[in-house]
Design a protein around this motif. Structure first.
Motif, PDB file in Angstrom:
ATOM      1  N   VAL A 103      -5.257  12.204  13.118  1.00 25.04           N
ATOM      2  CA  VAL A 103      -4.907  11.243  14.058  1.00 25.04           C
ATOM      3  C   VAL A 103      -3.633  10.630  13.767  1.00 25.04           C
ATOM      4  O   VAL A 103      -3.136   9.818  14.835  1.00 25.04           O
ATOM      5  N   GLU A 104      -2.821  11.144  12.858  1.00 28.17           N
ATOM      6  CA  GLU A 104      -1.321  10.430  12.653  1.00 28.17           C
ATOM      7  C   GLU A 104      -0.433  11.276  11.934  1.00 28.17           C
ATOM      8  O   GLU A 104      -0.888  12.251  11.080  1.00 28.17           O
ATOM      9  N   ILE A 105       0.844  11.273  12.190  1.00 28.17           N
ATOM     10  CA  ILE A 105       1.916  11.971  11.438  1.00 28.17           C
ATOM     11  C   ILE A 105       3.138  11.234  11.634  1.00 28.17           C
ATOM     12  O   ILE A 105       3.474  10.949  12.727  1.00 28.17           O
ATOM     13  N   GLY A 106       3.666  11.079  10.510  1.00 29.82           N
ATOM     14  CA  GLY A 106       4.830  10.138  10.662  1.00 29.82           C
ATOM     15  C   GLY A 106       5.575  10.220   9.040  1.00 29.82           C
ATOM     16  O   GLY A 106       5.154  11.136   8.204  1.00 29.82           O
ATOM     17  N   PHE A 107       6.316   9.189   8.737  1.00 29.05           N
ATOM     18  CA  PHE A 107       7.342   9.253   7.439  1.00 29.05           C
ATOM     19  C   PHE A 107       7.313   7.759   7.258  1.00 29.05           C
ATOM     20  O   PHE A 107       7.765   6.993   7.988  1.00 29.05           O
ATOM     21  N   ASP A 108       7.438   7.484   6.047  1.00 28.84           N
ATOM     22  CA  ASP A 108       7.963   6.332   5.160  1.00 28.84           C
ATOM     23  C   ASP A 108       9.294   6.490   4.467  1.00 28.84           C
ATOM     24  O   ASP A 108       9.666   7.800   4.100  1.00 28.84           O
ATOM     25  N   VAL A 109      10.342   5.665   4.893  1.00 33.74           N
ATOM     26  CA  VAL A 109      11.545   5.846   4.439  1.00 33.74           C
ATOM     27  C   VAL A 109      11.967   4.429   3.565  1.00 33.74           C
ATOM     28  O   VAL A 109      12.585   3.571   4.162  1.00 33.74           O
TER      29      VAL A 109
END
Length: 280
Positions: A103-109
Motif C-alpha cells: 500500500v505504500e512506497i517512499g523514503f525517509d531522509v
C-alpha cells in the motif's frame, strides 16, 4: 536492474518470522540486496528527493531537516525486485496472510542537523491489535547507506507494539507520555544496518530517529504492507500507468493496491504526523 538477492525463500521459517515480529517487533535480513543494486536505487531516490523539495507538499516535514516522500513505483528501477524479494514475500505471507497488500512506497531522509524525534509509533493501534492481539501491517525498511553512530540511527524499544498508550498519550494515540520514556530507554536497541540489509517491523513498536551529527544524509526506503483488513491504503495514493501495470509480473499485480492511470499525478500525501515536526 537486478537485485540478485542473496536469500532464498526456502531459508525462511514462519516460526522465526512470527516469533520475531510478535516478540521484539522487528526482524532483519542481512545482505538481502547486492550493494551495487542499492547504489542504483540511491541514484533514483536522490533524484526524486530533489524533485520533491521543489514541489509544494512533495516532501513531508518529519522534524528539523528530516523528510518523508512517497513515490510512484515506476519511478524506482528496483520496485519489482523489492516487491518480489523472497524474504519480503515470506515475511508478508507469514504475518499478514496470502492476500497481503502493498500500500505504500517512499523514503525517509534525515539530513545533517536532523534532531532527535520523540518516542512514537507511526499510527494509532488498530482494533485488530488492541483487542485481537494480531499484527495487520508491516513496514519494511532498506537503508541506502552504511549507517554510523553519527548519522542518527533508528532506536527501537522491543516488544512495545503491544503497549497501551491511549490513556497517557496525546490525542493522536501515537505519542506516549514522557513518563514512559525510561521504559523505552531501558529497552532501547540502536539499529546500525549496512547497505543491502532489509528489516521488517511493526510500525506500532515504539521507536524514534536520533540526531544526525554527520555531514551526510541517511536515506532509507520504506515499503508498507497490509493484511486485507488493515485499511492503510487510505493514507496513501499508489498509482501506476497502464503500460507499467501491464508489464508487472502477476505476482506483483495480485498484491499491489493502486490506481491505474493514463498519466501519473502528483501524490497528495495524507500520512502527516504533526507531533514529529518540531523534534525534541
Amino acid at each position: 536492474m537486478s537485485a540478485q538477492p542473496q536469500a532464498n525463500s526456502s531459508q525462511f521459517d514462519d516460526a522465526d518470522i512470527l516469533g520475531g515480529l510478535y516478540g521484539a517487533g522487528i526482524i532483519a535480513c542481512k545482505g538481502g540486496f547486492e550493494r551495487a543494486w542499492v547504489q542504483r536505487l540511491r541514484e533514483d531516490v536522490d533524484a526524486l528527493f530533489a524533485e520533491a523539495l521543489q514541489r509544494p507538499g512533495g516532501a513531508l516535514n518529519r522534524g528539523p531537516n528530516r523528510y518523508y516522500v512517497e513515490v510512484h513505483p515506476e519511478r524506482l528501477r528496483g520496485f519489482v525486485d523489492i516487491a518480489t524479494h523472497p524474504w519480503i514475500v515470506a515475511v508478508s505471507q507469514a504475518v499478514l496472510g496470502p492476500d497481503y497488500r502493498i500500500v505504500e512506497i517512499g523514503f525517509d531522509v534525515p539530513g545533517p542537523g536532523a534532531a532527535n524525534q520523540p518516542w512514537h509509533r507511526d499510527f494509532p493501534t488498530p482494533e485488530a491489535t488492541a483487542r485481537g492481539r494480531r499484527l495487520n501491517s508491516l513496514a519494511f525498511n532498506m537503508t541506502l547507506v552504511d549507517v554510523t553512530e553519527e548519522m542518527g540511527p533508528l532506536e527501537i524499544a522491543p516488544g512495545t507494539q503491544w503497549d497501551d498508550i491511549n490513556g497517557c498519550s496525546d490525542a493522536s494515540g501515537m505519542f506516549p507520555d514522557q513518563a514512559l520514556y525510561p521504559r523505552y530507554e531501558a529497552r532501547m536497541q540502536r539499529k546500525m544496518p549496512a547497505m543491502g540489509d532489509i528489516s521488517a517491523r511493526s510500525a506500532l513498536t515504539i521507536h524514534r530517529g536520533t540526531a544526525n551529527r554527520s555531514n551526510a544524509s541517511r536515506p532509507i526506503l520504506v515499503l508498507g504492507v497490509d493484511a486485507p483488513d488493515a485499511g492503510n491504503a487510505a493514507r496513501h495514493d499508489l498509482q501506476v500507468t497502464h503500460a507499467y501495470w501491464e508489464a508487472l509480473p502477476q505476482q506483483v499485480q495480485q498484491h499491489l493496491t493502486c490506481r491505474v492511470v493514463e498519466t501519473l499525478e502528483p501524490i497528495v500525501q495524507l500520512h502527516t504526523i504533526e507531533g514529529l515536526k518540531m523534534g525534541v
